[in-house]
Design an enzyme around this catalytic site. Structure first.
Site, PDB file in Angstrom:
ATOM      1  N   LYS A  63     -25.916 -26.555  44.724  1.00 38.10           N
ATOM      2  CA  LYS A  63     -24.886 -27.579  44.506  1.00 38.10           C
ATOM      3  C   LYS A  63     -23.584 -26.941  44.040  1.00 38.10           C
ATOM      4  O   LYS A  63     -22.504 -27.276  44.527  1.00 38.10           O
ATOM      5  CB  LYS A  63     -25.344 -28.592  43.458  1.00 38.10           C
ATOM      6  CG  LYS A  63     -26.538 -29.426  43.848  1.00 38.10           C
ATOM      7  CD  LYS A  63     -26.828 -30.505  42.833  1.00 38.10           C
ATOM      8  CE  LYS A  63     -27.185 -29.962  41.473  1.00 38.10           C
ATOM      9  NZ  LYS A  63     -28.448 -29.211  41.445  1.00 38.10           N
ATOM     10  N   ARG A 140     -27.851 -37.968  37.156  1.00 43.12           N
ATOM     11  CA  ARG A 140     -29.223 -37.523  37.389  1.00 43.12           C
ATOM     12  C   ARG A 140     -30.222 -38.656  37.226  1.00 43.12           C
ATOM     13  O   ARG A 140     -31.377 -38.500  37.626  1.00 43.12           O
ATOM     14  CB  ARG A 140     -29.589 -36.395  36.418  1.00 43.12           C
ATOM     15  CG  ARG A 140     -29.076 -35.036  36.839  1.00 43.12           C
ATOM     16  CD  ARG A 140     -29.696 -33.960  35.991  1.00 43.12           C
ATOM     17  NE  ARG A 140     -29.344 -32.633  36.458  1.00 43.12           N
ATOM     18  CZ  ARG A 140     -29.804 -31.510  35.936  1.00 43.12           C
ATOM     19  NH1 ARG A 140     -30.640 -31.563  34.927  1.00 43.12           N
ATOM     20  NH2 ARG A 140     -29.437 -30.342  36.406  1.00 43.12           N
ATOM     21  N   ARG A 174     -32.137 -15.718  40.632  1.00 42.36           N
ATOM     22  CA  ARG A 174     -30.793 -15.863  40.074  1.00 42.36           C
ATOM     23  C   ARG A 174     -30.525 -14.838  38.977  1.00 42.36           C
ATOM     24  O   ARG A 174     -31.373 -14.580  38.133  1.00 42.36           O
ATOM     25  CB  ARG A 174     -30.581 -17.283  39.529  1.00 42.36           C
ATOM     26  CG  ARG A 174     -30.562 -18.328  40.598  1.00 42.36           C
ATOM     27  CD  ARG A 174     -30.038 -19.657  40.097  1.00 42.36           C
ATOM     28  NE  ARG A 174     -30.923 -20.300  39.129  1.00 42.36           N
ATOM     29  CZ  ARG A 174     -30.844 -21.592  38.813  1.00 42.36           C
ATOM     30  NH1 ARG A 174     -29.916 -22.351  39.385  1.00 42.36           N
ATOM     31  NH2 ARG A 174     -31.668 -22.128  37.944  1.00 42.36           N
ATOM     32  N   ARG A 218     -31.301 -16.034  33.488  1.00 41.30           N
ATOM     33  CA  ARG A 218     -31.227 -17.169  32.581  1.00 41.30           C
ATOM     34  C   ARG A 218     -32.577 -17.344  31.903  1.00 41.30           C
ATOM     35  O   ARG A 218     -33.627 -17.141  32.519  1.00 41.30           O
ATOM     36  CB  ARG A 218     -30.857 -18.441  33.361  1.00 41.30           C
ATOM     37  CG  ARG A 218     -29.398 -18.541  33.674  1.00 41.30           C
ATOM     38  CD  ARG A 218     -29.059 -19.667  34.623  1.00 41.30           C
ATOM     39  NE  ARG A 218     -29.814 -20.897  34.418  1.00 41.30           N
ATOM     40  CZ  ARG A 218     -29.564 -22.023  35.085  1.00 41.30           C
ATOM     41  NH1 ARG A 218     -28.605 -22.052  35.990  1.00 41.30           N
ATOM     42  NH2 ARG A 218     -30.280 -23.104  34.859  1.00 41.30           N
ATOM     43  N   ARG A 229     -38.956 -28.178  36.036  1.00 43.85           N
ATOM     44  CA  ARG A 229     -37.660 -28.775  36.349  1.00 43.85           C
ATOM     45  C   ARG A 229     -37.699 -29.489  37.689  1.00 43.85           C
ATOM     46  O   ARG A 229     -37.158 -30.587  37.851  1.00 43.85           O
ATOM     47  CB  ARG A 229     -36.563 -27.696  36.386  1.00 43.85           C
ATOM     48  CG  ARG A 229     -36.035 -27.295  35.040  1.00 43.85           C
ATOM     49  CD  ARG A 229     -34.596 -26.821  35.125  1.00 43.85           C
ATOM     50  NE  ARG A 229     -34.370 -25.804  36.131  1.00 43.85           N
ATOM     51  CZ  ARG A 229     -34.399 -24.497  35.925  1.00 43.85           C
ATOM     52  NH1 ARG A 229     -34.668 -24.030  34.726  1.00 43.85           N
ATOM     53  NH2 ARG A 229     -34.169 -23.649  36.891  1.00 43.85           N
TER      54      ARG A 229
END
Length: 283
Positions: A63, A140, A174, A218, A229
């Site tokens: 996104k 959300r 990531r 992260r 998630r």
């Protein structure tokens, strides 16, 4: 000068075009919330403002990447609630410790907290003369969608979609440069087509040499947290998708691959493929 565009094909009927579909259905919606985004401007005529778009999609779908490119292309701010949360986490504010525990467990931040952070950002932008926005990560929940719908007009909601096994690999790949803050991804995804499902190939987004030794992950990018998630997102996203689908504003876009394959097709889906600046934004 605002660069406004009209997305062709947003209608009350089922439509399939250029890799996306816009659907209508009649779903029951929950009662409006008492929360509000006080800092949003009153509804304006579209001719007096820039685009007001929302980007939906699972964590790790991209996104931020695509919303950021479109932000540059259209000259509107890209407001990512995930970034707002991370900025608060890095601060010494009273919310920092509470947010850290929530994020590390893969849970969603409360509506109240997200709305407070977003209100602060919108207020700051308004004071600088910003018009229009691309929201990334908000709304959300159905509650958030109703709040947003009550105070401003959303022109288009882009729902980016990607198969879950690819999402998991992307999230685990990531990396962030601890010095410059740049975002990279070391995952090299090459899934062959089978059982009627198309294959998908995504090249890694590797850092420049001076960032290579400074990459960090992260804290919430572990397999267990990422799966949680995704589970929570899938559970909560359907009512939000139905909310915008019932209003004829939902554009569903299946990512065919990485940025080189997906960006031109997304521009086509948005009728921006002939935009003069598209090469600059894709560079």
């Amino acid at each position: 000068m605002n660069r406004l565009l009209k997305v062709k094909g947003l209608s009350p009927t089922l439509l399939s075009l250029r890799g996306f579909s816009v659907l209508n259905s009649e779903n029951d919606l929950l009662a409006p919330s008492s929360l509000s985004l006080k800092s949003l401007p009153l509804r304006r005529d579209p001719g007096d403002r820039n685009v007001q778009w929302v980007f939906l999609g699972c964590p790790g779908v991209g996104k931020g990447t695509y919303a950021g490119r479109l932000s540059q292309l259209l000259g509107v701010p890209h407001i990512a609630t995930g970034d707002l949360v991370r900025e608060e986490l890095n601060s010494s504010g009273p919310l920092a410790e509470q947010l850290k525990e929530i994020v590390n467990q893969g849970k969603l931040v409360s509506d109240e907290t997200i709305i407070n952070l977003l209100s602060k950002r919108l207020e700051a932008g308004e004071s600088k003369g910003e018009t229009g926005f691309i929201l990334d990560g908000f709304p959300r929940t159905i509650r958030q969608a109703e709040i947003l719908d009550g105070v401003t007009d959303i022109d288009l909601v882009v729902n980016l979609k990607l198969r879950e096994d690819v999402l998991l690999e992307k999230c685990l790949g990531r990396r962030i440069c601890s010095q410059c803050g740049g975002n990279f991804n070391i995952a090299a995804i090459d899934i062959k087509s089978e059982n009627g499902m198309p294959g998908i190939c995504m090249q890694p987004l590797l850092p420049p040499p001076h960032c290579s030794a400074k990459l960090i992950s992260r804290s919430d990018d572990t397999e267990e947290v990422v799966k949680e998630r995704l589970r929570i997102y899938n559970e909560m996203s359907q009512p939000v998708e139905d909310f915008y689908r019932s209003r004829g504003k939902l554009l569903e876009f299946d990512l065919p691959g990485g940025i080189p394959e997906s960006w031109p097709k997304l521009l086509q889906a948005l009728n921006l493929d002939d935009h003069d600046d598209k090469q600059t934004a894709a560079a």
